[in-house]
Design an enzyme around this catalytic site. Structure first.
Site, PDB file in Angstrom:
ATOM      1  N   SER A  38      11.187  -8.833  -6.303  1.00  0.00           N
ATOM      2  CA  SER A  38      10.624  -7.976  -5.254  1.00  0.00           C
ATOM      3  C   SER A  38      11.646  -7.000  -4.720  1.00  0.00           C
ATOM      4  O   SER A  38      11.345  -6.195  -3.841  1.00  0.00           O
ATOM      5  CB  SER A  38      10.078  -8.836  -4.114  1.00  0.00           C
ATOM      6  OG  SER A  38      11.094  -9.689  -3.611  1.00  0.00           O
ATOM      7  N   ASN A 125      11.736 -18.796   3.202  1.00  0.00           N
ATOM      8  CA  ASN A 125      10.367 -18.723   3.703  1.00  0.00           C
ATOM      9  C   ASN A 125      10.308 -18.274   5.165  1.00  0.00           C
ATOM     10  O   ASN A 125       9.479 -17.442   5.533  1.00  0.00           O
ATOM     11  CB  ASN A 125       9.662 -20.075   3.533  1.00  0.00           C
ATOM     12  CG  ASN A 125       9.502 -20.445   2.067  1.00  0.00           C
ATOM     13  OD1 ASN A 125       9.752 -19.603   1.193  1.00  0.00           O
ATOM     14  ND2 ASN A 125       9.102 -21.671   1.787  1.00  0.00           N
ATOM     15  N   THR A 170     -24.568  17.545  17.057  1.00  0.00           N
ATOM     16  CA  THR A 170     -24.991  16.210  16.654  1.00  0.00           C
ATOM     17  C   THR A 170     -25.656  16.451  15.295  1.00  0.00           C
ATOM     18  O   THR A 170     -26.264  17.506  15.088  1.00  0.00           O
ATOM     19  CB  THR A 170     -26.003  15.584  17.635  1.00  0.00           C
ATOM     20  OG1 THR A 170     -27.157  16.426  17.707  1.00  0.00           O
ATOM     21  CG2 THR A 170     -25.412  15.445  19.037  1.00  0.00           C
ATOM     22  N   HIS A 171     -25.504  15.512  14.400  1.00  0.00           N
ATOM     23  CA  HIS A 171     -26.012  15.687  13.018  1.00  0.00           C
ATOM     24  C   HIS A 171     -25.425  16.939  12.356  1.00  0.00           C
ATOM     25  O   HIS A 171     -26.025  17.500  11.441  1.00  0.00           O
ATOM     26  CB  HIS A 171     -27.547  15.786  12.977  1.00  0.00           C
ATOM     27  CG  HIS A 171     -28.254  14.779  13.831  1.00  0.00           C
ATOM     28  ND1 HIS A 171     -28.708  13.583  13.340  1.00  0.00           N
ATOM     29  CD2 HIS A 171     -28.550  14.785  15.153  1.00  0.00           C
ATOM     30  CE1 HIS A 171     -29.277  12.877  14.327  1.00  0.00           C
ATOM     31  NE2 HIS A 171     -29.184  13.594  15.437  1.00  0.00           N
ATOM     32  N   SER A 292      -4.183  29.397  -3.786  1.00  0.00           N
ATOM     33  CA  SER A 292      -4.746  29.023  -5.074  1.00  0.00           C
ATOM     34  C   SER A 292      -4.039  29.823  -6.153  1.00  0.00           C
ATOM     35  O   SER A 292      -3.690  30.981  -5.956  1.00  0.00           O
ATOM     36  CB  SER A 292      -6.246  29.328  -5.082  1.00  0.00           C
ATOM     37  OG  SER A 292      -6.687  29.543  -6.407  1.00  0.00           O
ATOM     38  N   LYS A 298      -7.373  32.801  -1.370  1.00  0.00           N
ATOM     39  CA  LYS A 298      -7.574  31.464  -0.810  1.00  0.00           C
ATOM     40  C   LYS A 298      -6.464  31.014   0.126  1.00  0.00           C
ATOM     41  O   LYS A 298      -5.305  31.343  -0.029  1.00  0.00           O
ATOM     42  CB  LYS A 298      -7.682  30.427  -1.934  1.00  0.00           C
ATOM     43  CG  LYS A 298      -9.013  30.432  -2.657  1.00  0.00           C
ATOM     44  CD  LYS A 298     -10.208  30.082  -1.794  1.00  0.00           C
ATOM     45  CE  LYS A 298     -10.363  28.600  -1.545  1.00  0.00           C
ATOM     46  NZ  LYS A 298     -10.659  27.822  -2.743  1.00  0.00           N
ATOM     47  N   ASN A 300      -6.009  27.197   1.622  1.00  0.00           N
ATOM     48  CA  ASN A 300      -6.641  25.872   1.640  1.00  0.00           C
ATOM     49  C   ASN A 300      -5.988  24.927   2.650  1.00  0.00           C
ATOM     50  O   ASN A 300      -4.761  24.862   2.725  1.00  0.00           O
ATOM     51  CB  ASN A 300      -6.569  25.247   0.241  1.00  0.00           C
ATOM     52  CG  ASN A 300      -7.310  26.077  -0.790  1.00  0.00           C
ATOM     53  OD1 ASN A 300      -8.359  26.641  -0.495  1.00  0.00           O
ATOM     54  ND2 ASN A 300      -6.749  26.166  -1.992  1.00  0.00           N
ATOM     55  N   GLU A 305      -6.858  17.790   4.211  1.00  0.00           N
ATOM     56  CA  GLU A 305      -7.529  17.051   3.135  1.00  0.00           C
ATOM     57  C   GLU A 305      -6.730  15.814   2.738  1.00  0.00           C
ATOM     58  O   GLU A 305      -7.283  14.740   2.496  1.00  0.00           O
ATOM     59  CB  GLU A 305      -7.710  17.961   1.914  1.00  0.00           C
ATOM     60  CG  GLU A 305      -8.619  19.153   2.157  1.00  0.00           C
ATOM     61  CD  GLU A 305      -8.510  20.156   1.013  1.00  0.00           C
ATOM     62  OE1 GLU A 305      -7.795  21.162   1.173  1.00  0.00           O
ATOM     63  OE2 GLU A 305      -9.123  19.928  -0.039  1.00  0.00           O
ATOM     64  N   TYR A 332       3.682 -21.562   2.627  1.00  0.00           N
ATOM     65  CA  TYR A 332       4.083 -20.368   1.905  1.00  0.00           C
ATOM     66  C   TYR A 332       3.554 -20.396   0.480  1.00  0.00           C
ATOM     67  O   TYR A 332       3.502 -21.440  -0.167  1.00  0.00           O
ATOM     68  CB  TYR A 332       5.623 -20.250   1.887  1.00  0.00           C
ATOM     69  CG  TYR A 332       6.100 -19.039   1.102  1.00  0.00           C
ATOM     70  CD1 TYR A 332       6.127 -17.779   1.689  1.00  0.00           C
ATOM     71  CD2 TYR A 332       6.475 -19.154  -0.240  1.00  0.00           C
ATOM     72  CE1 TYR A 332       6.523 -16.662   0.972  1.00  0.00           C
ATOM     73  CE2 TYR A 332       6.878 -18.036  -0.966  1.00  0.00           C
ATOM     74  CZ  TYR A 332       6.899 -16.794  -0.365  1.00  0.00           C
ATOM     75  OH  TYR A 332       7.280 -15.696  -1.070  1.00  0.00           O
ATOM     76  N   GLN A 337       4.397 -12.479  -1.293  1.00  0.00           N
ATOM     77  CA  GLN A 337       5.328 -11.411  -1.645  1.00  0.00           C
ATOM     78  C   GLN A 337       4.583 -10.093  -1.892  1.00  0.00           C
ATOM     79  O   GLN A 337       5.140  -9.015  -1.727  1.00  0.00           O
ATOM     80  CB  GLN A 337       6.107 -11.825  -2.895  1.00  0.00           C
ATOM     81  CG  GLN A 337       7.112 -10.824  -3.394  1.00  0.00           C
ATOM     82  CD  GLN A 337       8.103 -11.468  -4.345  1.00  0.00           C
ATOM     83  OE1 GLN A 337       8.933 -12.264  -3.931  1.00  0.00           O
ATOM     84  NE2 GLN A 337       8.006 -11.161  -5.624  1.00  0.00           N
ATOM     85  N   LYS A 340       3.898  -6.797   0.728  1.00  0.00           N
ATOM     86  CA  LYS A 340       4.819  -5.752   1.179  1.00  0.00           C
ATOM     87  C   LYS A 340       4.455  -4.355   0.714  1.00  0.00           C
ATOM     88  O   LYS A 340       4.485  -3.404   1.504  1.00  0.00           O
ATOM     89  CB  LYS A 340       6.244  -6.097   0.752  1.00  0.00           C
ATOM     90  CG  LYS A 340       6.807  -7.180   1.621  1.00  0.00           C
ATOM     91  CD  LYS A 340       8.031  -7.805   1.048  1.00  0.00           C
ATOM     92  CE  LYS A 340       8.137  -9.240   1.487  1.00  0.00           C
ATOM     93  NZ  LYS A 340       7.025 -10.101   1.024  1.00  0.00           N
TER      94      LYS A 340
HETATM   95  N1  ARG Z   1      10.635 -12.510  -1.830  1.00  0.00           N
HETATM   96  C1  ARG Z   1       9.893 -13.548  -1.183  1.00  0.00           C
HETATM   97  C2  ARG Z   1       8.709 -12.930  -0.450  1.00  0.00           C
HETATM   98  O1  ARG Z   1       8.706 -11.773  -0.273  1.00  0.00           O
HETATM   99  C3  ARG Z   1      10.763 -14.264  -0.222  1.00  0.00           C
HETATM  100  C4  ARG Z   1      10.433 -15.699   0.007  1.00  0.00           C
HETATM  101  C5  ARG Z   1      10.572 -16.459  -1.233  1.00  0.00           C
HETATM  102  N2  ARG Z   1      10.541 -17.857  -1.010  1.00  0.00           N
HETATM  103  C6  ARG Z   1      10.454 -18.706  -2.016  1.00  0.00           C
HETATM  104  N3  ARG Z   1      10.484 -19.933  -1.747  1.00  0.00           N
HETATM  105  N4  ARG Z   1      10.322 -18.324  -3.245  1.00  0.00           N
HETATM  106  O2  ARG Z   1       7.776 -13.609  -0.081  1.00  0.00           O
END
Ligand code: ARG
Length: 473
Positions: A38, A125, A170-171, A292, A298, A300, A305, A332, A337, A340
């Site tokens: 990660s 964790n 409205t509408h 454009s 144009k 834009n 958008e 956990y 993971q 993120k």
């Molecule tokens: N990279 C892990 C995450 O984002 C960190 C925690 C990992 N813990 C484990 N016991 N493998 O969740």
């Protein structure tokens, strides 16, 4: 005399992970390493990770779990690691999986075995739970300030255009004349509610998971209250299982972001419509439009958008997060993971959207002549005529509505506005109508009359601008 780190040496030799490879004889397959790592995205958490480690190390020293000497070396080492990351010199390694291992391994390179003592009484964790919590908290503070800035831009425009008449829809059909300032202040209210949603989320997330360790707590005599306080939390989370498995705050943050996104997208849509040739209510400058490659004329409204479209990513993140978490047994799971990338993407998209919107609001120029012309068309003051019949003639509103409808029909057949009907034509429908009716048949009279609390009258809007400044800025 410090003992040699024999596990790490053996692991280095056979290719297994130096951080947990003690029982491993072989390293991970290439694909295992790829799916597991990660670091490519969680390196964004380095500052929060290091802040958490500093608080943890200070607590370990205070509780006599670490010597002051080791504690000092750890803090010095972490500072150096942070410097290396911030200057771009740090070498992130996929083999080391994530931000926690990357920082810890470099720390141990720098200060020796003391680096390995930092992880006493904690697990990745609770560490990741802490890092993400701190990151979301920091991000909420940033977004809150950005929303305030957007409100400031809107309030300033509302003040400038407090008496500028435009059609209210409205509408998307012309309904009644309103003022542009009033319209803009509607968004100030929305973004105000958004700010309070983020504030709620912040208040609820502000408990520390640190020290829950892997899931069950730790036999080391740690002080969770102390680390919680050092990191600006209200206190430690009460249940260690909940501490490592809770990601409510991520969902809540993205939910608040989604609602804010809905508001940004609606305003974006209005900007796109207002800029279009049939409307021409506003124009944006070169700074917020693109040309454009084939049509030289144009201009834009791409920023609007794209803001509108980016909201799709935020909502997608909400669905992704709920889907990832809904099937997870306590505590956990590595699935977590995967929270993120959607989280970061949602936050980035939202920040960009808010900034672009503030930019467009500061950039736009209204076209009051055009707005007024459209506001006066399509019998937008018909309700004013009906209300006049109620007030001056004493008709029940339903009957007034009917009389007005007939007059609109006659005007429409003649192809003229209501105020271009003759008094005789009006009296043929309702004999009690007199000349004073013409006074209410202008868009200026229409908006000026809407003085009820929260209404569109220019005098109201001017007051609402002052109130909004007090409430939000
Ligand atoms: N990279 C892990 C995450 O984002 C960190 C925690 C990992 N813990 C484990 N016991 N493998 O969740």
């Amino acid at each position: 005399m410090a003992r040699k780190n024999t596990t790490a040496r053996a692991a280095k030799k056979n290719g297994s992970n130096t951080m947990w490879g003690g029982r491993y004889k072989l390293g991970p397959s290439e694909i295992m390493e790829k799916i597991n790592a990660s670091i490519g995205f969680d390196k964004r958490l380095y500052a929060q990770d290091i802040a958490g480690s500093v608080a943890h190390a200070e607590m370990l020293v205070a509780r006599g779990i670490l010597t002051a000497k080791d504690g000092a070396a750890i803090k010095r080492g972490l500072k150096q690691v942070q410097g290396e990351i911030e200057s771009g010199r740090f070498k992130f390694s996929t083999k080391l999986e994530d931000i926690h291992f990357n920082v810890e391994a470099r720390l141990t390179d720098l200060i020796g075995p003391a680096g390995g003592r930092l992880h006493t009484g904690r697990s990745r964790n609770d560490q990741i739970a802490l890092d993400v919590r701190l990151w979301v908290r920091d991000t909420i503070d940033k977004i809150e300030a950005m929303l305030r800035d957007l409100q400031e831009a809107l309030i300033k425009r509302a003040d400038q255009y407090s008496a500028t008449i435009m059609p209210g829809f409205t509408h998307l059909q012309t309904a009644q004349p309103i003022t542009f300032g009033h319209h803009l202040l509607a968004y100030v209210e929305m973004f105000g509610r958004d700010r309070s949603r983020f504030a709620d989320c912040r208040a609820r997330l502000n408990e520390s998971p640190l020290g829950a360790a892997a899931l069950a707590g730790t036999p080391h005599p740690i002080d969770r209250h102390r680390t919680a306080k050092a990191l600006g939390f209200d206190g430690p989370m009460a249940n260690s299982l909940d501490a490592v498995s809770d990601r409510d705050y991520v969902i809540e943050f993205i939910a608040a972001a989604s609602i804010t996104g809905v508001h940004l997208s609606r305003l974006s849509e209005e900007i796109v419509i207002w800029c279009s040739a049939p409307f021409r209510f506003i124009s944006l400058s070169d700074a917020f439009t693109t040309g454009s490659s084939i049509m030289p004329q144009k201009r834009n409204p791409d920023a609007a958008e794209l803001t509108r479209a980016k909201v799709g990513r935020i909502m997608g993140a909400f669905v992704a997060l709920c889907t990832i978490l809904k099937g997870l047994p306590l505590t956990y799971g590595k699935d977590m993971q995967e929270d993120k990338e959607p989280l970061f993407d949602a936050a980035d998209s939202l920040e960009l959207g808010i900034a672009a919107m503030a930019g467009m609001i500061r950039d736009l120029k209204a076209n009051p002549v055009r707005m007024r012309a459209v506001a006066s068309a399509d019998y937008s003051v018909a309700t004013d005529l009906a209300d006049w019949l109620v007030r001056k003639v004493g008709l029940p509103f339903r009957q007034a509505h009917h009389v007005t409808g007939r007059l609109v029909g006659i005007a429409s057949d003649k192809g003229v506005d209501l105020d271009k009907l003759t008094l005789a034509e009006m009296q043929a429908v309702e004999p009690a109508i007199d000349r004073s009716v013409f006074k209410v048949l202008t868009v200026e009279a229409s908006v000026a009359a809407r003085k009820s609390f929260g209404g569109t009258a220019p005098a109201n809007v001017a007051r609402a601008v002052q109130e909004a400044r007090k409430r939000f800025l």
